[in-house]
Design an enzyme around this catalytic site. Structure first.
Site, mmCIF file in Angstrom:
data_model
loop_
_atom_site.group_PDB
_atom_site.id
_atom_site.type_symbol
_atom_site.label_atom_id
_atom_site.label_comp_id
_atom_site.label_asym_id
_atom_site.label_seq_id
_atom_site.Cartn_x
_atom_site.Cartn_y
_atom_site.Cartn_z
ATOM 1 N N MET A 91 6.234 26.369 -21.460
ATOM 2 C CA MET A 91 7.161 26.825 -20.425
ATOM 3 C C MET A 91 6.681 26.521 -19.004
ATOM 4 O O MET A 91 7.058 27.212 -18.062
ATOM 5 C CB MET A 91 7.448 28.325 -20.596
ATOM 6 C CG MET A 91 7.984 28.686 -21.974
ATOM 7 S SD MET A 91 9.455 27.729 -22.509
ATOM 8 C CE MET A 91 10.736 28.604 -21.621
ATOM 9 N N HIS A 110 14.217 21.405 -26.902
ATOM 10 C CA HIS A 110 14.941 22.235 -25.940
ATOM 11 C C HIS A 110 16.093 22.915 -26.678
ATOM 12 O O HIS A 110 16.810 22.262 -27.437
ATOM 13 C CB HIS A 110 15.470 21.364 -24.799
ATOM 14 C CG HIS A 110 16.172 22.161 -23.745
ATOM 15 N ND1 HIS A 110 15.490 22.967 -22.859
ATOM 16 C CD2 HIS A 110 17.491 22.306 -23.457
ATOM 17 C CE1 HIS A 110 16.367 23.567 -22.065
ATOM 18 N NE2 HIS A 110 17.583 23.186 -22.402
#
Ligand code: GAR
Length: 197
Positions: A91, A110
């Site tokens: 992240m 994703h």
């Protein structure tokens, strides 16, 4: 010779576990390192339990100095000599310089049907937009966030009454199928996209 794979994560690492479990037998790749920006990431203990070396470089010490953080990240990474890097719930946004070093060799998963919903809160945004379906994408990482050539996509329906959480769980189950399938193909030198189901 097997392709050497490093996996970068920030959290629980369920995708990482699936990737590691897939790399056995005649698979063209083997895991060599699991690396996190968070020393407390749950995925690190899971990787160690699977017999894979781990390292953690906390981004917090770098106070927004991304190149500095990436230079530190590159130390264990270089030592592991990966041929392929898999971002799996990692992240942190990477700089264009770092991405360029690994371009063509770095994959990301994703949780949306790219090019829709780059960035965060993908499931809530898909529900809010009234979409009939959602899904996940594995793509090559380029300097643009959540962009780059698509290597695979899996679709799921959005059901009436779905919350971001219920949709995320449905998408995650597909991530666990898609990412290992794409990695196997990519490690064998085949970049044709995989479309599931
Ligand atoms: C996954 O849903 C992955 O697609 C997402 O984080 C989750 C990590 O779960 N990645 C991103 O949002 C990247 N921008 P995991 O740690 O259980 O694999």
């Amino acid at each position: 010779m097997s392709q050497r794979v490093a996996i970068l994560l920030s959290g629980g690492g369920s995708n990482m576990v699936r990737l590691i479990e897939s790399m056995t037998g005649d698979h063209p790749a083997r895991p060599v390192l699991v690396l996190s920006n968070d020393p407390d990431a749950g995925g690190l203990a899971k990787a160690r339990a699977l017999g894979v070396e781990t390292a953690a470089i906390s981004h917090k010490a770098f106070k927004g100095d991304r190149p500095g953080f990436e230079a530190a990240l590159s130390v264990p990474l270089a030592a592991a000599r990966p041929d392929i890097i898999c971002l799996a719930g990692f992240m942190r946004v990477l700089t264009a310089d770092f991405v360029r070093q690994w371009q063509g060799r770095m994959l990301n998963i994703h949780p949306s049907l790219l090019p829709k919903y780059r960035g965060l809160n993908t499931h809530a945004r898909a529900i809010e937009a009234g979409d009939a379906e959602a899904g996940c994408t594995v793509h090559e990482v380029t300097a643009e966030l959540d962009d780059g050539p698509i290597l695979g996509q899996a679709r799921v329906p959005i059901q009436p009454g779905d919350s971001a959480e219920s949709l995320a769980a449905r998408v995650l189950a597909q991530e666990h199928c898609l990412y290992p399938a794409v990695l196997r193909r990519f490690a064998a030198g085949d970049r044709r996209p995989i479309l599931l189901p």
